[in-house]
Design a protein around this motif. Structure first.
Motif, short mmCIF file in Angstrom:
data_model
loop_
_atom_site.label_atom_id
_atom_site.label_comp_id
_atom_site.label_asym_id
_atom_site.label_seq_id
_atom_site.Cartn_x
_atom_site.Cartn_y
_atom_site.Cartn_z
N ASP A 48 19.13 -21.85 -93.72
CA ASP A 48 18.98 -22.53 -94.99
C ASP A 48 19.76 -21.76 -96.05
O ASP A 48 19.45 -20.63 -96.38
N THR A 49 20.82 -22.36 -96.55
CA THR A 49 21.65 -21.68 -97.55
C THR A 49 21.59 -22.40 -98.88
O THR A 49 22.58 -22.56 -99.57
N GLU A 50 20.39 -22.83 -99.22
CA GLU A 50 20.22 -23.66 -100.40
C GLU A 50 19.27 -23.03 -101.41
O GLU A 50 18.30 -22.36 -101.05
N VAL A 51 19.61 -23.27 -102.68
CA VAL A 51 18.69 -22.95 -103.76
C VAL A 51 18.21 -24.30 -104.32
O VAL A 51 19.03 -25.13 -104.68
N THR A 52 16.92 -24.49 -104.32
CA THR A 52 16.39 -25.76 -104.81
C THR A 52 15.71 -25.56 -106.16
O THR A 52 15.13 -24.50 -106.43
N GLN A 53 15.80 -26.58 -107.00
CA GLN A 53 15.18 -26.51 -108.32
C GLN A 53 14.44 -27.81 -108.60
O GLN A 53 14.93 -28.89 -108.28
N THR A 54 13.27 -27.67 -109.19
CA THR A 54 12.49 -28.83 -109.62
C THR A 54 11.94 -28.59 -111.01
O THR A 54 11.66 -27.44 -111.39
N PRO A 55 11.81 -29.64 -111.82
CA PRO A 55 12.31 -31.00 -111.55
C PRO A 55 13.82 -31.09 -111.80
O PRO A 55 14.42 -30.14 -112.30
N LYS A 56 14.42 -32.22 -111.48
CA LYS A 56 15.84 -32.44 -111.76
C LYS A 56 16.05 -32.68 -113.25
O LYS A 56 17.05 -32.25 -113.82
N HIS A 57 15.15 -33.45 -113.81
CA HIS A 57 15.21 -33.78 -115.23
C HIS A 57 13.85 -33.53 -115.85
O HIS A 57 12.82 -33.74 -115.21
N LEU A 58 13.85 -33.10 -117.10
CA LEU A 58 12.59 -32.87 -117.81
C LEU A 58 12.80 -33.19 -119.28
O LEU A 58 13.74 -32.71 -119.90
N VAL A 59 11.90 -34.02 -119.80
CA VAL A 59 11.89 -34.32 -121.23
C VAL A 59 10.58 -33.81 -121.78
O VAL A 59 9.52 -34.10 -121.24
N MET A 60 10.63 -33.03 -122.84
CA MET A 60 9.40 -32.48 -123.39
C MET A 60 9.46 -32.42 -124.91
O MET A 60 10.55 -32.34 -125.50
N ALA A 86 19.88 -19.09 -109.73
CA ALA A 86 20.77 -18.56 -108.70
C ALA A 86 20.07 -17.43 -107.97
O ALA A 86 19.10 -16.86 -108.47
N SER A 87 20.58 -17.11 -106.79
CA SER A 87 20.04 -15.97 -106.05
C SER A 87 21.17 -15.26 -105.33
O SER A 87 22.24 -15.82 -105.09
N SER A 88 20.92 -14.00 -104.99
CA SER A 88 21.90 -13.22 -104.24
C SER A 88 21.19 -12.09 -103.53
O SER A 88 20.04 -11.75 -103.84
N HIS A 89 21.88 -11.48 -102.57
CA HIS A 89 21.36 -10.26 -101.99
C HIS A 89 21.40 -9.18 -103.06
O HIS A 89 22.20 -9.22 -103.99
N GLN A 90 20.56 -8.23 -102.90
CA GLN A 90 20.55 -7.08 -103.81
C GLN A 90 20.94 -5.85 -103.00
O GLN A 90 20.76 -5.81 -101.79
N GLY A 91 21.48 -4.85 -103.68
CA GLY A 91 21.87 -3.66 -102.93
C GLY A 91 22.99 -2.95 -103.63
O GLY A 91 23.42 -3.33 -104.72
N PRO A 92 23.52 -1.93 -103.01
CA PRO A 92 24.55 -1.13 -103.68
C PRO A 92 25.89 -1.82 -103.79
O PRO A 92 26.71 -1.44 -104.62
#
Lengths: 114, 116
Positions: free
Chosen positions: A1-13, A92-98
């Motif tokens: 799984d090489t995906e970053v998912t986000q919810t919701p797609k749209h938000l009105v507030m 976003a996400s990434s590995h962490q390290g030196p």
């Protein structure tokens, strides 16, 4: 799984509402990020979490409150926002390290504040 | 502080024309360099990246970029563009800051329109 998912797609507030944006990844990444992107502008870094701890806050107003409940999840809690906060919020996400690592971006949440 | 400049804000090309988008960065230490593309209504996708080694890097969809350390540049090229390359292109620099985490700084973006 090489995906970053986000919810919701749209938000009105409204300006008095409280809402949350969610981000999830299952790539084993230990660094996660929130960016804000206004129309026709580049993404701007808001927060960085490293090993579930907040490591960078780019002077973001306190009406934005990030939370990293575990290594796979990142939330952004919103309260008393202003219309100028309307934007695309990217996780976003990434590995962490030196060494340096590529960041993988989610599709974003398009936020409209009325 | 690091910064990234993209000199071309808008570029209009005809199909089959060659493309070169400029990117210059300002940072004195070791950097990693990226080009991301954002198609209309879609999320950021990585085109290519430079970490070390051969300064000429090849990415997806026929794109390539050359890292010239002496010029602090990382220009994006494609020999023959297609209508489907119409998108916003962002150059980005990744430099560690006090071991607090990786920071991506983006350039202002170049909006490419390819006419069929």
């Amino acid at each position: 799984d090489t995906e970053v998912t986000q919810t919701p797609k749209h938000l009105v507030m409204g300006m008095t509402n409280k809402k949350s944006l969610k981000c999830e990844q299952h790539m084993g990444h230990r660094a996660m990020y929130w960016y804000k992107q206004k129309a026709k502008k580049p993404p701007e870094l808001m927060f960085v979490y490293s090993y579930e701890k907040l490591s960078i806050n780019e002077s973001v107003p306190s009406r934005f409150s990030p939370e990293c409940p575990n290594s796979s999840l990142l939330n952004l809690h919103l309260h008393a926002l202003q219309p100028e906060d309307s934007a695309l919020y990217l996780c976003a996400s990434s590995h962490q390290g030196p060494s340096y690592n590529e960041q993988f971006f989610g599709p974003g949440t398009r936020l409209t504040v009325l | 502080a690091q910064s990234v400049s993209q000199h071309n804000h808008h570029v209009i090309l005809s199909e089959a024309a060659s493309l070169e988008l400029g990117c210059n960065y300002s940072y004195g230490g070791t950097v990693n360099l990226f080009w991301y593309v954002q198609y209309p209504g879609q999320h950021l996708q990585l085109l290519l990246k430079y970490f070390s080694g051969d300064p000429l890097v090849k990415g997806i969809k026929g794109f390539e970029a050359e890292f010239i350390k002496s010029k602090f540049s990382f220009n994006l090229r494609k020999p023959s563009v297609q209508w489907s390359d119409t998108a916003e292109y962002f150059c980005a620099v990744n430099a560690r800051r006090n071991n607090a985490g990786n920071m991506l700084t983006f350039g202002g973006g170049t909006r490419l329109m390819v006419k069929p």
